[in-house]
Design a protein around this motif. Sequence first.
Motif, short mmCIF file in Angstrom:
data_model
loop_
_atom_site.label_atom_id
_atom_site.label_comp_id
_atom_site.label_asym_id
_atom_site.label_seq_id
_atom_site.Cartn_x
_atom_site.Cartn_y
_atom_site.Cartn_z
N ASN A 3 14.16 -32.00 22.68
CA ASN A 3 12.71 -31.90 22.66
C ASN A 3 12.06 -33.16 23.25
OD1 ASN A 3 10.00 -31.62 22.00
ND2 ASN A 3 10.40 -30.76 19.99
N PRO A 4 11.32 -33.03 24.36
CA PRO A 4 10.71 -34.22 24.97
C PRO A 4 9.60 -34.84 24.12
CG PRO A 4 9.96 -32.23 26.07
CD PRO A 4 11.05 -31.82 25.14
N TYR A 5 9.12 -34.12 23.11
CA TYR A 5 8.11 -34.68 22.22
C TYR A 5 8.72 -35.52 21.10
CZ TYR A 5 4.58 -31.62 24.34
OH TYR A 5 3.72 -31.01 25.21
N VAL A 6 10.05 -35.52 21.00
CA VAL A 6 10.74 -36.28 19.95
C VAL A 6 11.66 -37.30 20.62
CG1 VAL A 6 12.22 -36.14 17.89
CG2 VAL A 6 10.69 -34.23 18.46
N PRO A 7 11.22 -38.55 20.75
CA PRO A 7 12.02 -39.56 21.45
C PRO A 7 13.38 -39.80 20.78
CG PRO A 7 9.78 -40.35 21.06
CD PRO A 7 9.94 -39.09 20.27
N GLU A 8 14.44 -39.92 21.59
CA GLU A 8 15.77 -40.18 21.05
C GLU A 8 15.88 -41.60 20.52
OE1 GLU A 8 18.44 -39.11 24.21
OE2 GLU A 8 18.77 -37.14 23.31
N SER A 9 15.14 -42.51 21.12
CA SER A 9 15.08 -43.89 20.66
C SER A 9 13.62 -44.32 20.68
CB SER A 9 15.93 -44.80 21.55
OG SER A 9 15.50 -44.72 22.90
N LEU A 195 4.93 -39.18 18.50
CA LEU A 195 6.03 -39.91 17.86
C LEU A 195 6.42 -41.14 18.68
CD1 LEU A 195 8.27 -36.91 16.72
CD2 LEU A 195 7.25 -38.62 15.20
N LEU A 196 6.48 -42.28 18.00
CA LEU A 196 7.00 -43.51 18.61
C LEU A 196 8.53 -43.49 18.61
CD1 LEU A 196 6.59 -46.40 19.72
CD2 LEU A 196 6.43 -47.18 17.35
N SER A 197 9.09 -42.93 17.56
CA SER A 197 10.52 -42.73 17.43
C SER A 197 10.72 -41.56 16.48
CB SER A 197 11.21 -43.98 16.87
OG SER A 197 10.85 -44.18 15.51
N GLU A 198 11.95 -41.22 16.19
CA GLU A 198 12.19 -40.11 15.27
C GLU A 198 11.65 -40.39 13.87
OE1 GLU A 198 16.07 -37.69 16.84
OE2 GLU A 198 16.45 -39.47 15.60
N ARG A 199 11.41 -41.65 13.56
CA ARG A 199 10.97 -42.02 12.21
C ARG A 199 9.63 -42.75 12.19
NH1 ARG A 199 13.78 -38.62 11.26
NH2 ARG A 199 15.83 -38.56 10.25
N GLU A 200 8.89 -42.74 13.30
CA GLU A 200 7.61 -43.43 13.36
C GLU A 200 6.59 -42.56 14.10
OE1 GLU A 200 8.47 -48.04 13.99
OE2 GLU A 200 9.67 -46.75 15.31
N LEU A 201 5.43 -42.38 13.47
CA LEU A 201 4.40 -41.51 14.03
C LEU A 201 3.14 -42.31 14.34
CD1 LEU A 201 3.50 -38.55 14.64
CD2 LEU A 201 2.61 -38.49 12.28
N LEU A 202 2.74 -42.30 15.61
CA LEU A 202 1.52 -42.97 16.03
C LEU A 202 0.32 -42.06 15.77
CD1 LEU A 202 2.92 -44.15 19.48
CD2 LEU A 202 2.41 -45.67 17.54
N ILE A 203 -0.74 -42.62 15.19
CA ILE A 203 -1.94 -41.85 14.85
C ILE A 203 -3.15 -42.55 15.45
CG2 ILE A 203 -3.35 -40.93 12.97
CD1 ILE A 203 -0.78 -41.17 11.20
N ALA A 204 -3.97 -41.80 16.19
CA ALA A 204 -5.14 -42.37 16.85
C ALA A 204 -6.29 -42.51 15.85
CB ALA A 204 -5.56 -41.50 18.03
N GLY A 205 -6.21 -43.55 15.05
CA GLY A 205 -7.19 -43.78 14.00
C GLY A 205 -6.51 -43.80 12.65
N SER A 206 -7.31 -43.63 11.61
CA SER A 206 -6.78 -43.65 10.24
C SER A 206 -6.98 -42.31 9.56
CB SER A 206 -7.46 -44.76 9.43
OG SER A 206 -7.04 -44.70 8.09
N LEU A 207 -5.89 -41.69 9.17
CA LEU A 207 -5.97 -40.40 8.47
C LEU A 207 -6.36 -40.56 7.01
CD1 LEU A 207 -3.02 -38.25 9.86
CD2 LEU A 207 -5.44 -37.65 9.86
N THR A 208 -6.51 -41.78 6.55
CA THR A 208 -6.93 -41.98 5.16
C THR A 208 -8.32 -41.39 4.91
OG1 THR A 208 -7.79 -44.19 5.67
CG2 THR A 208 -5.52 -44.05 4.87
N HIS A 209 -9.09 -41.17 6.00
CA HIS A 209 -10.41 -40.56 5.88
C HIS A 209 -10.33 -39.04 5.76
CE1 HIS A 209 -12.12 -44.43 7.03
NE2 HIS A 209 -11.31 -44.46 8.07
N HIS A 210 -9.15 -38.45 6.02
CA HIS A 210 -8.99 -37.00 6.04
C HIS A 210 -8.73 -36.48 4.63
CE1 HIS A 210 -7.55 -33.03 7.17
NE2 HIS A 210 -7.88 -33.27 8.43
#
Length: 244
Positions: A3-9, A195-210
């Motif tokens: 899956n190209p949306y899930v970086p191997e590293s 996804l930055l890596s398989e275990r890190e997710l980049l979020i454009a902003g803060s979801l704490t407001h959601h």
Amino acid sequence: MKNPYVPESRASLAIISRDAPEAVKSGLREHIENIIETIPLVGVYKAISNHPDIAMLPVGYKKLVVAPSVYEYYKDKLEPFDFVVIKGAGEPGYKYPANIKYNAAILGNRVICSQDHLDEIAETELRSGDLQILNVRQGYSKCSLAIIGEAQGITSDVGLAASLREIGYDILLIEHGHIRLPGLNYGFIGGSMGLLSERELLIAGSLTHHPSWGIINEFLGKYNIKPIQLSQEQVIDIGTILTF
């Protein structure tokens, strides 16, 4: 095909909307060395004209199918990083569904999209990677679905969640709205992440407001995924943070 949306590293390059807030871009630079900003698609409405998931579709490892009018720009930017950049067959149009030619998500061995509107060259490339097409009613498939793994995702679309759960994917359904998209009433969760890596997710902003932040955080914890909130502002749909 992986899956190209899930970086191997851990990703070292990202494509991000030129319209992303400066705070988000600054946050992204702390994690990724090479950042390529989009150029606008002339034929679509302004609110999404700089969204990566409207202009291009990853079809393999460092392999993209790109709208014809912006092909040369991305070819020049990406080929020095050993990308294969392929010119798509058609240009995204102004109105839905003409603007979803390159808007498709991938989970496992399936491409989730509105098949009748998928760019022909993109479809050929995806099928050559032994991927099956899953036709869904939600044309903004990638915008609507945040991919957090090979078989896991987050969406606010009830129908999309039901379709994906039915075939075995673990999909978290969240409350609709509460994501900014300047020029429109609201944006989508998938367009605010990458996804930055398989275990890190980049979020454009803060979801704490959601209002669904609690269950989102719990869902990410279930898969040992760390949320990286790139600014303290309300989360914004910037057309996906594409990472490689």
